[in-house]
Design a protein around this motif. Structure first.
Motif, PDB file in Angstrom:
ATOM      1  N   TYR A   1       0.815  -1.220   0.000  1.00  0.00           N
ATOM      2  CA  TYR A   1       0.000   0.000   0.000  1.00  0.00           C
ATOM      3  C   TYR A   1       0.849   1.272   0.000  1.00  0.00           C
TER       4      TYR A   1
ATOM      5  N   ARG B   1       1.354   1.670  -3.635  1.00  0.00           N
ATOM      6  CA  ARG B   1       0.122   2.256  -4.181  1.00  0.00           C
ATOM      7  C   ARG B   1       0.042   3.759  -3.880  1.00  0.00           C
TER       8      ARG B   1
ATOM      9  N   TYR C   1      -7.854   1.581 -12.247  1.00  0.00           N
ATOM     10  CA  TYR C   1      -7.030   2.780 -12.374  1.00  0.00           C
ATOM     11  C   TYR C   1      -7.699   3.729 -13.362  1.00  0.00           C
TER      12      TYR C   1
ATOM     13  N   GLU D   1      -7.083  -4.473 -10.137  1.00  0.00           N
ATOM     14  CA  GLU D   1      -6.731  -3.048 -10.138  1.00  0.00           C
ATOM     15  C   GLU D   1      -7.756  -2.250 -10.937  1.00  0.00           C
TER      16      GLU D   1
ATOM     17  N   TRP E   1       2.358   5.791  -6.039  1.00  0.00           N
ATOM     18  CA  TRP E   1       1.833   5.758  -7.405  1.00  0.00           C
ATOM     19  C   TRP E   1       0.651   6.717  -7.553  1.00  0.00           C
ATOM     20  N   LYS E   2      -0.293   6.612  -6.626  1.00  0.00           N
ATOM     21  CA  LYS E   2      -1.521   7.403  -6.706  1.00  0.00           C
ATOM     22  C   LYS E   2      -1.247   8.895  -6.576  1.00  0.00           C
TER      23      LYS E   2
ATOM     24  N   PHE F   1      -7.301  -1.207  -5.213  1.00  0.00           N
ATOM     25  CA  PHE F   1      -6.935  -2.622  -5.216  1.00  0.00           C
ATOM     26  C   PHE F   1      -8.041  -3.399  -4.513  1.00  0.00           C
TER      27      PHE F   1
END
Length: 321
Positions: free
Chosen positions: A215, A218, A293, A291, A221-222, A268
């Motif tokens: 996480y 994640r 996105y 996923e 990335w986010k 996720f």
């Protein structure tokens, strides 16, 4: 949908002053970011795992876990729905040659994590009443140069079930056991883990740090934290079958720059995290999830599978994406 989820999660924080202040100053977007950061904390997962039996991995959704131990010539079926329940344990027959399968015709049973992709009937009698087809060689096998095909979990010739003591690489069980297994197994949620020796049980400490790592990846990335994002990867990363970290880095830099001022949606679900047995002498983890996105006009929704290496206790890097 996001607002509903956030509302349901608020009681976990007991409406602390911090969360109210974040909402007052930054609104729902700020609150969402705060919760995303919380998911990357081992402390959060220490609490979240209290009702999970994680001896053989973490599973968001009900899973049928088949553990095949080659050294013991044993197959065990567990159902997992928060808790681990042993449903069946049976002797097996495996490939006549020892070791991990490398190439076509080597008579070895592979080591790794596999999905069952088909159920076959009306076969030659030597396979018994039916067979479950695995996805060997999977993507990771192919990256490591393994080949071959047709690794099944099947039965035995009627009337000769006690005579056979080896296969060409498949896993075989007696026919009555196979039929009983067929009645208990849900193919769409089954996972087959083949190991040489008994799978080592996962500690709570390791799992909470691994989930926090996933996480954190994640989160970076986010929220477009490019340098921190790259730190989640091994320099030996294989990305889309390309063994070149510089290629990956430059490609992702372009993607991050393009999305710098765009709000991303990244979710996720159906997360599965299990040890990945291997003959490389590495401590590896298989991670799969659905996923969702969205950024700008681009939307992706599908299953993603990555391989994570634990170089030292509780320190992880993604080695295959």
């Amino acid at each position: 949908m996001t607002r509903t989820i956030l509302f349901l999660l608020l009681p976990l924080f007991l409406f602390s002053k911090d969360i109210v202040e974040v909402y007052r100053l930054h609104g729902m977007n700020g609150l969402e970011k705060m919760l995303d950061l919380e998911l990357s904390s081992p402390a959060y997962w220490q609490k979240a795992l209290q009702n999970h039996d994680i001896r053989y991995g973490f599973f968001d959704t009900p899973t049928d876990l088949l553990l095949c131990t080659k050294s013991k010539r044993e197959l065990a079926l567990y159902t997992i729905n928060g808790h681990l329940q042993l449903k069946q344990k049976t002797p097996i027959i495996i490939g006549q040659a020892a070791g991990d399968k490398i190439r076509e015709g080597d008579m070895r049973t592979p080591i790794g994590v596999y999905h069952i992709v088909a159920r076959k009937t009306n076969l030659e009698k030597k396979y018994g009443p039916l067979a479950f087809v695995t996805d060997y060689p999977n993507r990771f096998d192919r990256i490591w140069g393994k080949n071959g095909h047709g690794i099944w979990l099947h039965g035995l010739p009627p009337g000769k079930e006690g005579e056979k003591n080896a296969t060409k690489g498949c896993i075989a069980v007696d026919n009555q056991t196979l039929l009983h297994l067929d009645r208990q197994l849900s193919l769409d949620r089954a996972l087959l883990v083949i190991s040489e020796t008994p799978l080592q049980e996962v500690s709570e400490e390791t799992m909470r740090h691994l989930l926090a790592f996933i996480y954190h990846w994640r989160y970076t990335w986010k929220y477009n934290l490019f340098n921190e994002y790259l730190e989640n990867y091994s320099p030996r990363l294989v990305f889309q079958s390309v063994h070149d970290f510089n290629y990956f880095s430059k490609y992702k830099e372009r993607v991050f720059e393009k999305n710098r001022n765009r709000k991303k949606t990244l979710r996720f679900s159906d997360l599965k995290v299990v040890p990945y047995p291997n003959s490389l002498g590495k401590k590896l983890w298989y991670v799969s999830f659905h996923e969702y996105y969205k950024s700008g006009g681009y939307i992706f929704s599908g299953t993603k599978k990555i391989l994570v290496e634990e170089k030292r206790p509780n320190h992880f890097k993604i080695i295959v994406e």
